[in-house]
Design a protein around this motif. Structure first.
Motif, PDB file in Angstrom:
ATOM      1  N   LEU A  43      34.547  47.506  43.698  1.00 14.07           N
ATOM      2  CA  LEU A  43      33.150  47.088  43.510  1.00 14.07           C
ATOM      3  C   LEU A  43      33.067  45.590  43.219  1.00 14.07           C
ATOM      4  N   LYS A  44      34.051  45.097  42.488  1.00  9.78           N
ATOM      5  CA  LYS A  44      34.124  43.663  42.195  1.00  9.78           C
ATOM      6  C   LYS A  44      34.291  42.886  43.515  1.00  9.78           C
ATOM      7  N   ALA A  45      35.197  43.370  44.367  1.00 14.83           N
ATOM      8  CA  ALA A  45      35.462  42.689  45.637  1.00 14.83           C
ATOM      9  C   ALA A  45      34.242  42.758  46.554  1.00 14.83           C
ATOM     10  N   LEU A  46      33.550  43.880  46.550  1.00 14.09           N
ATOM     11  CA  LEU A  46      32.411  44.064  47.450  1.00 14.09           C
ATOM     12  C   LEU A  46      31.171  43.312  46.961  1.00 14.09           C
ATOM     13  N   GLY A  47      31.040  43.209  45.636  1.00 12.76           N
ATOM     14  CA  GLY A  47      29.867  42.546  45.060  1.00 12.76           C
ATOM     15  C   GLY A  47      28.574  43.330  45.228  1.00 12.76           C
ATOM     16  N   GLU A 284      42.833  42.932  54.517  1.00  9.60           N
ATOM     17  CA  GLU A 284      42.281  41.853  53.660  1.00  9.60           C
ATOM     18  C   GLU A 284      41.691  42.429  52.383  1.00  9.60           C
ATOM     19  N   PHE A 285      41.021  43.562  52.523  1.00  8.39           N
ATOM     20  CA  PHE A 285      40.379  44.190  51.367  1.00  8.39           C
ATOM     21  C   PHE A 285      41.443  44.611  50.335  1.00  8.39           C
ATOM     22  N   VAL A 286      42.509  45.221  50.802  1.00 11.31           N
ATOM     23  CA  VAL A 286      43.556  45.683  49.872  1.00 11.31           C
ATOM     24  C   VAL A 286      44.260  44.492  49.222  1.00 11.31           C
ATOM     25  N   GLU A 287      44.474  43.444  50.019  1.00 12.68           N
ATOM     26  CA  GLU A 287      45.100  42.235  49.440  1.00 12.68           C
ATOM     27  C   GLU A 287      44.211  41.648  48.349  1.00 12.68           C
ATOM     28  N   GLU A 288      42.903  41.694  48.588  1.00 11.79           N
ATOM     29  CA  GLU A 288      41.957  41.179  47.588  1.00 11.79           C
ATOM     30  C   GLU A 288      42.000  42.055  46.311  1.00 11.79           C
ATOM     31  N   LEU A 289      42.046  43.363  46.481  1.00  7.09           N
ATOM     32  CA  LEU A 289      42.121  44.248  45.297  1.00  7.09           C
ATOM     33  C   LEU A 289      43.412  43.981  44.524  1.00  7.09           C
ATOM     34  N   HIS A 290      44.487  43.782  45.254  1.00  3.94           N
ATOM     35  CA  HIS A 290      45.775  43.513  44.615  1.00  3.94           C
ATOM     36  C   HIS A 290      45.710  42.213  43.831  1.00  3.94           C
ATOM     37  N   ARG A 291      45.105  41.207  44.437  1.00  5.67           N
ATOM     38  CA  ARG A 291      44.974  39.906  43.770  1.00  5.67           C
ATOM     39  C   ARG A 291      44.092  40.059  42.523  1.00  5.67           C
ATOM     40  N   LEU A 292      42.968  40.749  42.679  1.00  2.71           N
ATOM     41  CA  LEU A 292      42.050  40.926  41.551  1.00  2.71           C
ATOM     42  C   LEU A 292      42.705  41.719  40.414  1.00  2.71           C
ATOM     43  N   SER A 293      43.579  42.657  40.782  1.00  4.09           N
ATOM     44  CA  SER A 293      44.202  43.503  39.747  1.00  4.09           C
ATOM     45  C   SER A 293      45.094  42.671  38.825  1.00  4.09           C
ATOM     46  N   ALA A 294      45.637  41.564  39.364  1.00  3.47           N
ATOM     47  CA  ALA A 294      46.510  40.725  38.542  1.00  3.47           C
ATOM     48  C   ALA A 294      45.704  39.921  37.524  1.00  3.47           C
ATOM     49  N   GLU A 295      44.468  39.562  37.889  1.00  6.51           N
ATOM     50  CA  GLU A 295      43.691  38.704  36.989  1.00  6.51           C
ATOM     51  C   GLU A 295      42.648  39.477  36.190  1.00  6.51           C
ATOM     52  N   HIS A 296      42.475  40.782  36.492  1.00  3.79           N
ATOM     53  CA  HIS A 296      41.425  41.545  35.810  1.00  3.79           C
ATOM     54  C   HIS A 296      41.783  41.737  34.338  1.00  3.79           C
ATOM     55  N   PRO A 297      40.804  41.513  33.420  1.00  7.98           N
ATOM     56  CA  PRO A 297      41.129  41.703  32.002  1.00  7.98           C
ATOM     57  C   PRO A 297      41.520  43.155  31.741  1.00  7.98           C
ATOM     58  N   LEU A 298      42.576  43.353  30.993  1.00  2.00           N
ATOM     59  CA  LEU A 298      43.099  44.685  30.643  1.00  2.00           C
ATOM     60  C   LEU A 298      43.552  45.494  31.868  1.00  2.00           C
TER      61      LEU A 298
END
Ligand code: SAM
Length: 376
Positions: A43-47, A284-298
């Motif tokens: 949901l974060k990636a999709l906005g 691209e979507f999965v790469e974005e989720l993977h990237r976001l998972s590293a920076e997501h709080p907790l």
């Protein structure tokens, strides 16, 4: 109802105290945290702005969407009056501001709008025609009884996020139930999980096509005895036709060798399907989720690791389970990494797959995989 507080992502949630999850007056399963983590990242990636958590239970999923994503208006619904009251309490626990309660609806207007309803999900979704950018169905068992309504509640370019926990049905343990609910012939054996996921998507594609909606699979996976799919809807009869063309059938013989065909009707009676033969991810979507998972709080390491596996997985339909192939051919079981290396050296692509820790996905023919197992 005796309650305890748990934390997940950025949310604090009151959940019932219970010996077993199915005894609780309101459902809460801590094992589904990874499912919710990935959904938050999606949901974060999709906005997406307007979101419906149609089967909300404690409200944990919708509350996390409100706290951890850019969504501006989040609806949380459950038919169970105990769940409705608990969702209201959990919204109060996580958000300041006045929650206006009127009968079976409560609304909080603030930086984010939260709407809590105590309705039958089908009724609610039919009333809110083409209203939501993102509809999440996370039911007990099969999502099929909610699918038509969800396809009406979501915008024509919206996203559906769907969980199915009836893996026994989709994996062929209950064949008749699969015929009834998914209008498809399942398969037993090592391919059953990927085939089950593809049967689920195939059925979703056929339902969407009725409304002249095409489907792009952003991500679909199997984990902990459930299936999950994020589907981007595409507007128009032509895109629906294109999605329908990606349906087909799977065949597997006694040696473990499989083949598939892209047709509306199967050419042989031994066919399994219809099922989706298109991609299970948008890279691209999965790469974005993977990237976001590293920076997501907790963000949890488990979620990040799983997304890494999905990101690296070769995008081809079905796989070879080295244990199953070895068993079928009276061979010794070999290390998966060794088999992958041999195929690589021969110029083929080969990766692990999230469907099984002993399986590989490859563009090599079956005979080469067998040869690699013999070589080791
Ligand atoms: N999404 C939740 C989470 O992440 O924790 C779990 C949802 S739980 C598996 C399914 C919920 O659907 C239950 O709380 C149940 O009361 C609710 N439910 C079942 N049938 C429903 C219906 N027809 N309309 C609305 N809610 C329904």
């Amino acid at each position: 109802m005796e309650l305890k507080e748990v934390r997940e992502g950025l949310a604090r949630i009151l959940v019932p105290k219970a010996e077993r999850i199915y005894d609780a007056p309101v459902f809460y399963n801590p094992l589904m945290a990874l499912n919710r983590d990935i959904s938050v990242l999606a949901l974060k990636a999709l906005g997406s702005r307007r979101v419906l958590d149609a089967l909300s239970a404690t409200g944990i999923r919708g509350i996390r969407y409100a706290l951890e994503t850019p969504a501006g208006e989040i609806w949380l619904n459950d038919i169970n009056p105990n769940a409705f009251r608990l969702i209201v309490d959990n919204v109060k626990l996580n958000f300041s501001g006045e929650l206006e309660i009127e009968g079976k609806m409560a609304v909080l207007e603030g930086e984010k709008t939260l709407v809590v309803t105590n309705a039958d999900a089908n009724r609610l979704m039919n009333e809110q025609f083409r209203y939501f950018d993102f509809v999440d169905l996370d039911p007990f068992g099969s999502p099929m009884e909610f699918l038509d309504s969800a396809l009406r509640a979501v915008k024509r370019r919206g996203v559906l996020a769907i969980t199915a926990t009836d893996t026994g049905v989709l994996c062929g343990a209950y064949r008749n139930a699969c015929l009834r609910k998914y209008l498809a012939e399942p398969i037993r054996g090592e391919l059953c999980h990927e085939a089950g996921l593809r049967i689920l998507i195939g059925t979703l594609v056929r339902y969407a096509a009725k409304y002249d909606l095409g489907v792009e699979v952003l991500l679909a996976y199997y984990r902990d005895h459930y299936f999950r799919a994020f589907l981007q809807l595409r507007n128009g009869a032509k895109t629906a036709d294109k999605s329908m063309k990606q349906l087909g059938y799977l065949y597997q013989d006694e040696s473990g060798k499989f083949e598939f065909e892209n047709t509306f009707l199967p050419s042989k009676a031994t066919a399994h399907g219809p099922l989706w033969l298109g991609p299970l991810k948008n890279q691209e979507f999965v790469e974005e989720l993977h990237r976001l998972s590293a920076e997501h709080p907790l963000g949890s390491k488990k979620t990040q690791k799983f997304l890494g596996l999905l990101k690296d997985e070769l995008e081809v339909p079905f796989f070879y389970d080295t244990h199953a192939v070895a068993r079928r051919h009276g061979l010794e079981v070999r290390k998966l990494a060794g088999v992958i290396e041999i195929l690589y050296e021969k110029g083929y692509k080969a990766t692990r797959t999230h469907f099984s820790p002993t399986a590989l996905k490859t563009d090599a023919p079956f005979e080469e995989v067998l040869e690699a197992l013999r070589e080791l």
